[in-house]
Design a protein around this motif. Sequence first.
Motif, mmCIF file in Angstrom:
data_model
loop_
_atom_site.group_PDB
_atom_site.id
_atom_site.type_symbol
_atom_site.label_atom_id
_atom_site.label_comp_id
_atom_site.label_asym_id
_atom_site.label_seq_id
_atom_site.Cartn_x
_atom_site.Cartn_y
_atom_site.Cartn_z
ATOM 1 N N UNK A 257 0.872 -1.310 -0.147
ATOM 2 C CA UNK A 257 0.065 0.082 0.167
ATOM 3 C C UNK A 257 0.808 1.507 -0.108
ATOM 4 N N UNK A 258 1.463 1.464 1.017
ATOM 5 C CA UNK A 258 2.595 2.729 0.480
ATOM 6 C C UNK A 258 3.128 2.959 -0.327
ATOM 7 N N UNK A 259 4.117 1.352 -1.342
ATOM 8 C CA UNK A 259 5.002 1.185 -1.361
ATOM 9 C C UNK A 259 4.519 1.751 -3.284
ATOM 10 N N UNK A 260 2.983 1.663 -3.093
ATOM 11 C CA UNK A 260 2.513 1.996 -4.420
ATOM 12 C C UNK A 260 2.195 3.828 -4.652
ATOM 13 N N UNK A 261 1.439 4.072 -3.640
ATOM 14 C CA UNK A 261 1.254 5.294 -3.388
ATOM 15 C C UNK A 261 2.213 6.187 -3.802
ATOM 16 N N UNK A 262 3.995 5.587 -2.922
ATOM 17 C CA UNK A 262 4.759 7.009 -3.047
ATOM 18 C C UNK A 262 5.895 5.921 -4.735
ATOM 19 N N UNK A 263 5.666 4.799 -5.658
ATOM 20 C CA UNK A 263 5.520 5.132 -7.032
ATOM 21 C C UNK A 263 3.864 5.286 -7.922
ATOM 22 N N UNK A 264 3.170 5.705 -6.938
ATOM 23 C CA UNK A 264 2.301 6.203 -8.464
ATOM 24 C C UNK A 264 1.176 5.001 -9.298
ATOM 25 N N UNK A 265 1.485 3.849 -8.727
ATOM 26 C CA UNK A 265 1.047 2.417 -9.416
ATOM 27 C C UNK A 265 -0.346 2.324 -8.410
ATOM 28 N N UNK A 266 -0.909 1.141 -8.556
ATOM 29 C CA UNK A 266 -2.668 1.121 -7.654
ATOM 30 C C UNK A 266 -2.283 -0.660 -6.873
ATOM 31 N N UNK A 267 -3.555 -0.972 -6.080
ATOM 32 C CA UNK A 267 -3.425 -1.682 -5.592
ATOM 33 C C UNK A 267 -5.039 -2.067 -5.666
ATOM 34 N N UNK A 268 -5.932 -3.326 -5.952
ATOM 35 C CA UNK A 268 -6.660 -3.830 -6.565
ATOM 36 C C UNK A 268 -6.895 -4.765 -5.583
ATOM 37 N N UNK A 269 -8.280 -5.218 -5.034
ATOM 38 C CA UNK A 269 -8.732 -6.050 -4.335
ATOM 39 C C UNK A 269 -10.174 -6.356 -4.632
ATOM 40 N N UNK A 270 -10.827 -7.372 -4.921
ATOM 41 C CA UNK A 270 -11.691 -8.458 -5.865
ATOM 42 C C UNK A 270 -12.044 -9.649 -4.419
ATOM 43 N N UNK A 271 -12.877 -8.794 -3.288
ATOM 44 C CA UNK A 271 -13.369 -10.669 -2.804
ATOM 45 C C UNK A 271 -15.359 -10.079 -2.503
#
Length: 323
Positions: A257-271
Motif C-alpha cells: 500500500x505504501x509503495x504504490x502510493x510513492x510509486x504512483x501505482x495501484x493496488x486492487x482487491x475484489x472479494x
Amino acid sequence: MKKVIQIPTIKDDDIGYEHLLQVAGNIFEDPYNYFDFDFSRCAMLDHSAVVMLGALARYVDYHNSQMKVSKAMFFKREHADIAGVMFLVSSMNSAVRERLIGNNFLSHFSSGTLEGYPTGGYLGYREHNYLLDADKIADHLQNEWLSAAKLRLSDKLKPAITSRILEIFSNAYGHGVSIQDMKTMGVYSCGQFKKNERSLNISVLDFGPGIIKNVKSVYGEMPSLDAMHWALVKGNSTRTDSRHADIPRGLGLDLLHNFVHVNGGELRIYSNDVKVISSKTSGLKVEANAADLRGTLVSIKINCDDRYYSFTSESKPKQQQYF
C-alpha cells in the motif's frame, strides 16, 4: 446446452473490472454448460482478464468433471458427456491472439500447436497447483517479475516487496484453496509488463470462500465493509496472533500500500461483495461491489520509472525515493 459468452475489451481500470465480474457472474450462475468464449468484440485483454478467464475455464472443468462422475455412477457407465470452455481463437484479433500466445495462456487450453509460446522464465499466465511451492513463486517474483531491468530497488526493499506478494499467494492457499470445496483447483496468476506504459502488473486469483466470508465465519455476521477493514489492519496477518487457530489472516499489504502510493501505482482487491482500491490519487477506498466474486482477486500495478527505491533507513544515493 451451449452458451456463447461475448468477451468485451477488458482493461486494467474500473470499467474493465466491472466487465470482468459480469463475465464471471455469468459462469457462476450455471457452470454445467458448454461455453464458447467469443472475442470478436474484444480489442484487448489485460492481466486481470487473462487470469480470470483461465480460472473460470478450470472452474467449469471442475464442476463438469464432478457431474461426469455422478452421471457415470448413476447410470453405471464408464463414460458420460461433460461440458467445458472453448476459446474461439478464430474470433480474436491479432493483438489479443498474440498476447494470449506470448503470455503462455493458450498453451494451457489448446490441443493444437501455435508458434510463439515462451519457454522457461516468462511473465504471463500460470496455474499453481493446490500445494504451495513458495520457493518457486518467490524466485519467479524476484528474478523475473521484479528484475533489475524493469525496476531499481534496494537490496533490502526488493525481497521485502517479494515477501508481501508471496503472502498474497500464501493467503490464497491458506484461506482459499485449503478450505474450499473444490480441492483440485489451485491458485492462478498472470504477470504483465507493458513496455509502452513502463508498468509492471500481476494478478492473483483463487476461488476459495473469499476474505469477507472467512472473517464472518469466525466473528459472526457483520457488515462486509467492516470485515474487509479488519483484514486490512496491520497485525492481523498471522494465525498465531489470534484466539482461534483458523482465524482468517489479514492481507499484510501495508508495505505494498505504501509503495504504490510513492510509486504512483495501484493496488486492487475484489472479494465477495467488497472491493478495495489503493493509489496515490484515490487513497485507500473500501467500497461495496455490486457484483459478488466467489473468491479473491488481487491486482498490483507498479510504474517502472527511473527512480531508485529504498527504505528511509538505508543509505541515500542520488535520485532516490524513500518511504
